[in-house]
Design a protein around this motif. Structure first.
Motif, short mmCIF file in Angstrom:
data_model
loop_
_atom_site.label_atom_id
_atom_site.label_comp_id
_atom_site.label_asym_id
_atom_site.label_seq_id
_atom_site.Cartn_x
_atom_site.Cartn_y
_atom_site.Cartn_z
N ALA A 27 73.55 36.50 46.43
CA ALA A 27 72.85 36.77 47.69
C ALA A 27 72.82 35.51 48.52
CB ALA A 27 71.42 37.25 47.42
N LEU A 28 72.69 35.70 49.83
CA LEU A 28 72.35 34.61 50.74
C LEU A 28 70.85 34.64 50.95
CD1 LEU A 28 75.12 34.75 53.49
CD2 LEU A 28 74.63 32.80 51.99
N ILE A 34 79.20 33.44 48.79
CA ILE A 34 79.47 33.09 50.19
C ILE A 34 78.78 31.77 50.51
CG2 ILE A 34 79.21 33.76 52.61
CD1 ILE A 34 79.34 36.65 51.76
N THR A 58 72.95 29.88 48.84
CA THR A 58 73.65 30.91 48.07
C THR A 58 73.01 30.94 46.70
OG1 THR A 58 75.67 30.34 49.26
CG2 THR A 58 75.90 31.74 47.33
N GLU A 69 76.11 45.14 48.57
CA GLU A 69 76.49 44.18 49.60
C GLU A 69 76.02 44.64 50.97
OE1 GLU A 69 80.55 41.92 51.17
OE2 GLU A 69 80.56 43.15 49.35
N GLY A 70 75.39 43.72 51.72
CA GLY A 70 74.94 43.99 53.08
C GLY A 70 73.50 44.44 53.20
N ARG A 86 80.50 38.50 45.67
CA ARG A 86 81.06 37.37 46.44
C ARG A 86 80.06 36.21 46.52
NH1 ARG A 86 82.78 38.50 52.17
NH2 ARG A 86 80.88 39.77 52.27
N LEU A 107 77.65 35.96 57.47
CA LEU A 107 78.29 37.21 57.08
C LEU A 107 79.31 37.70 58.10
CD1 LEU A 107 75.23 39.25 55.70
CD2 LEU A 107 76.99 38.06 54.39
N SER A 111 77.16 29.00 52.64
CA SER A 111 76.57 29.06 53.97
C SER A 111 77.00 27.84 54.79
CB SER A 111 75.05 29.10 53.89
OG SER A 111 74.49 29.05 55.18
N HIS A 145 72.05 40.74 50.12
CA HIS A 145 72.93 40.90 48.96
C HIS A 145 74.38 40.76 49.40
CE1 HIS A 145 74.29 42.40 45.10
NE2 HIS A 145 73.03 42.53 44.70
N THR A 146 75.16 39.99 48.64
CA THR A 146 76.58 39.80 48.97
C THR A 146 77.50 40.32 47.87
OG1 THR A 146 76.63 37.53 48.07
CG2 THR A 146 76.03 37.78 50.39
#
Length: 501
Positions: free
Chosen positions: A299-300, A277, A285, A255-256, A275, A397, A279, A271-272
């Protein structure tokens, strides 16, 4: 004979590459063949699926010869591919019913506009937006515009898929499979379940029977059968869409972590973790690549439709340069304080703007403007679009990205990455492997085949380091340049919005 190598088929928008890796993930030989695109009408972009399939065998042979590796030494095969490009073929013969509709193809824009009222439910289920970019409306268009196709589809005589599915069918002699990352780009898969959705298939008028079985990116995708260039029985154990493969190949698995690949387009993924997420800033997503033993990862993503394609336009359209590598030198001769702005929307604007009707537009021309100024503006236009994506991802994020890892063709240009760092106001780190897409597919194939004991062992093999490009310009320059860019984008969007209306 020891099975001590991995073979990767990297089928991209403009070429098919085949790379042989040893089990330390070092490339030892490759072959590459350019794949032509055709443009029958404005906004239409096509491939010949037969050319794609034919290129694989020739380049596998070339790569093995160059690597001095026998086919019997291949432990597993990985596939990575241009996503969203869509093919429909006869289930019995494998013959395509029409050209492949490339991800850049915009012919279904009117259909997407008519479905816009369903944007909310589609976004909730898929993480995507309704846009011609994705596969669903392409499949429906082919069924409705090829004589007898819909009747045959409803009778179970046709199959549809993205390029990975086409290649798996060819390599295995008929298996109809896809991986979860490619399936997540069709507008037909529910992101939360990794399954085809009855509701979405009905909405987009796509018979569910056309679609392939969805599997994890590292796992069982059948084995070679009936080929004249590889023996039977070599397992296919890693499949992922090119951008998810690149995310893996750059080691962005937590993540991140974020990367941008500059290919025909530019694709930024953050990469999330586990989760999903949604948008609120025009991003997508999407699924990240996983093995069969891992929980789903996400991932976003932001997509710039034109990146390296702008360089190809200079070479093939304007015929200003003879080789793509020449554009950096040409751009550096442009006026660094000039006000020429190029919005490279040849096939519409992607994230976060989503204006499919837009086309490439130049602003700020004077009698003093040179080709060097336009070349500089073209490269800057790509960097500005990536800057828009970074801003949108950080808003979603609610925290900044520490750095940006980059790879792909344009990342070889020091001048371009220097400008990208200036636009972002933060460091840009060029991957030690500027073609990490194939590397990610090799890693997935090795994991799927059990070559390494676990993912950590495989990731430890990825090269570390890479050159860092620091920002060289200050806040005032960046603020002025970004304001000029945003004004140009909004003007372009407004003009083509009015034309569409």
């Amino acid at each position: 004979m020891a099975r001590d190598h991995l073979l990767v088929i990297d089928q991209g928008t403009t070429s098919t590459r085949v790379i042989v890796y040893d089990l330390r993930l070092k490339p030892v030989g490759q072959g590459q063949h350019e794949i032509p695109l055709t443009y029958p009408r404005s906004g239409w972009v096509e491939h010949d699926p037969r050319t794609i399939v034919a290129s694989v065998g020739a380049e596998v042979t070339t790569a093995l010869i160059n690597a001095r590796v026998r086919a019997e030494q291949i432990a597993a095969i990985g596939i990575t591919n241009q996503r969203e490009t869509t093919i429909v073929w006869d289930r019995a013969t494998g013959e395509p019913i029409a050209p492949a509709l490339v991800w850049q193809d915009r012919r279904t824009a009117d259909v997407c506009n008519r479905l816009r009222r369903k944007e909310g439910v589609v976004s909730r289920l898929t993480g995507l937006v309704i846009d011609p970019y994705f596969s669903a409306t392409k499949i429906a268009w082919l069924l409705d515009h090829v004589d007898g196709a819909r009747r045959k589809a409803e009778a179970g005589q046709l199959a549809a898929g993205t390029v990975d599915t086409l290649l798996i069918r060819h390599l295995t002699g008929g298996d109809h499979l896809t991986d979860v990352t490619n399936a997540s780009r069709t507008l037909l898969m529910e992101l939360a379940t990794d399954q085809w959705s009855d509701e979405l298939c009905e909405l987009f008028d796509v018979p569910k029977s056309l679609l392939a079985e969805i599997r994890p990116s590292a796992g069982d995708f059948g084995a070679t059968r009936g080929l004249d260039y590889l023996p039977d029985g070599i397992p296919i154990t890693g499949v992922a869409g090119d951008q998810q493969a690149s995310l893996m190949g750059q080691g962005c698995v937590s993540e991140g972590q974020a990367k941008c690949t500059y290919g025909t387009g530019a694709f930024l993924l953050a990469h999330t973790g586990a989760r999903i997420i949604p948008s609120t800033h025009g991003l997508l997503t999407t699924r990240a690549a996983t093995t069969r033993d891992e929980p789903p990862q996400y991932a976003l993503e932001g997509s710039v439709f034109i990146a390296g394609a702008a360089v190809q336009w200079f070479r093939d359209g304007l015929k200003v340069i003879h080789d793509a590598s020449e554009i950096g030198d040409l751009a550096m001769r442009g006026d660094p304080e000039g006000e020429v702005v190029f919005v490279p929307a040849f096939t519409g604007l992607g994230s976060p703007h989503w204006q499919p009707a837009a086309r490439g537009t130049l602003y700020g021309l004077t009698r003093a403007t040179t080709l060097a100024d336009i070349a500089r503006a073209a490269m800057e236009g790509v960097a500005f679009q990536v800057g828009d994506l970074i801003e949108a991802i950080e808003e979603d994020l609610s925290e900044p990205l520490a750095a940006l890892n980059v790879d792909g063709g344009m990342s070889r240009s020091d001048a371009f990455l220097g400008f990208q760092a200036d636009v972002l106001g933060r460091p840009v780190v060029r991957s030690p492997e500027t073609e990490s897409t194939a590397l990610g597919a090799a890693l997935l194939a090795g994991l799927g085949a059990g070559v390494w004991s676990d993912r950590a062992t495989a990731l430890a093999l990825l090269a570390s380091g890479g050159r860092t490009f620091e920002t060289a310009r200050g806040y005032l320059w960046r603020a002025k340049a970004l304001e000029r860019w945003r004004r140009a984008v909004e003007t372009t969007r407004g003009h083509y919005r009015l034309e569409a209306d």
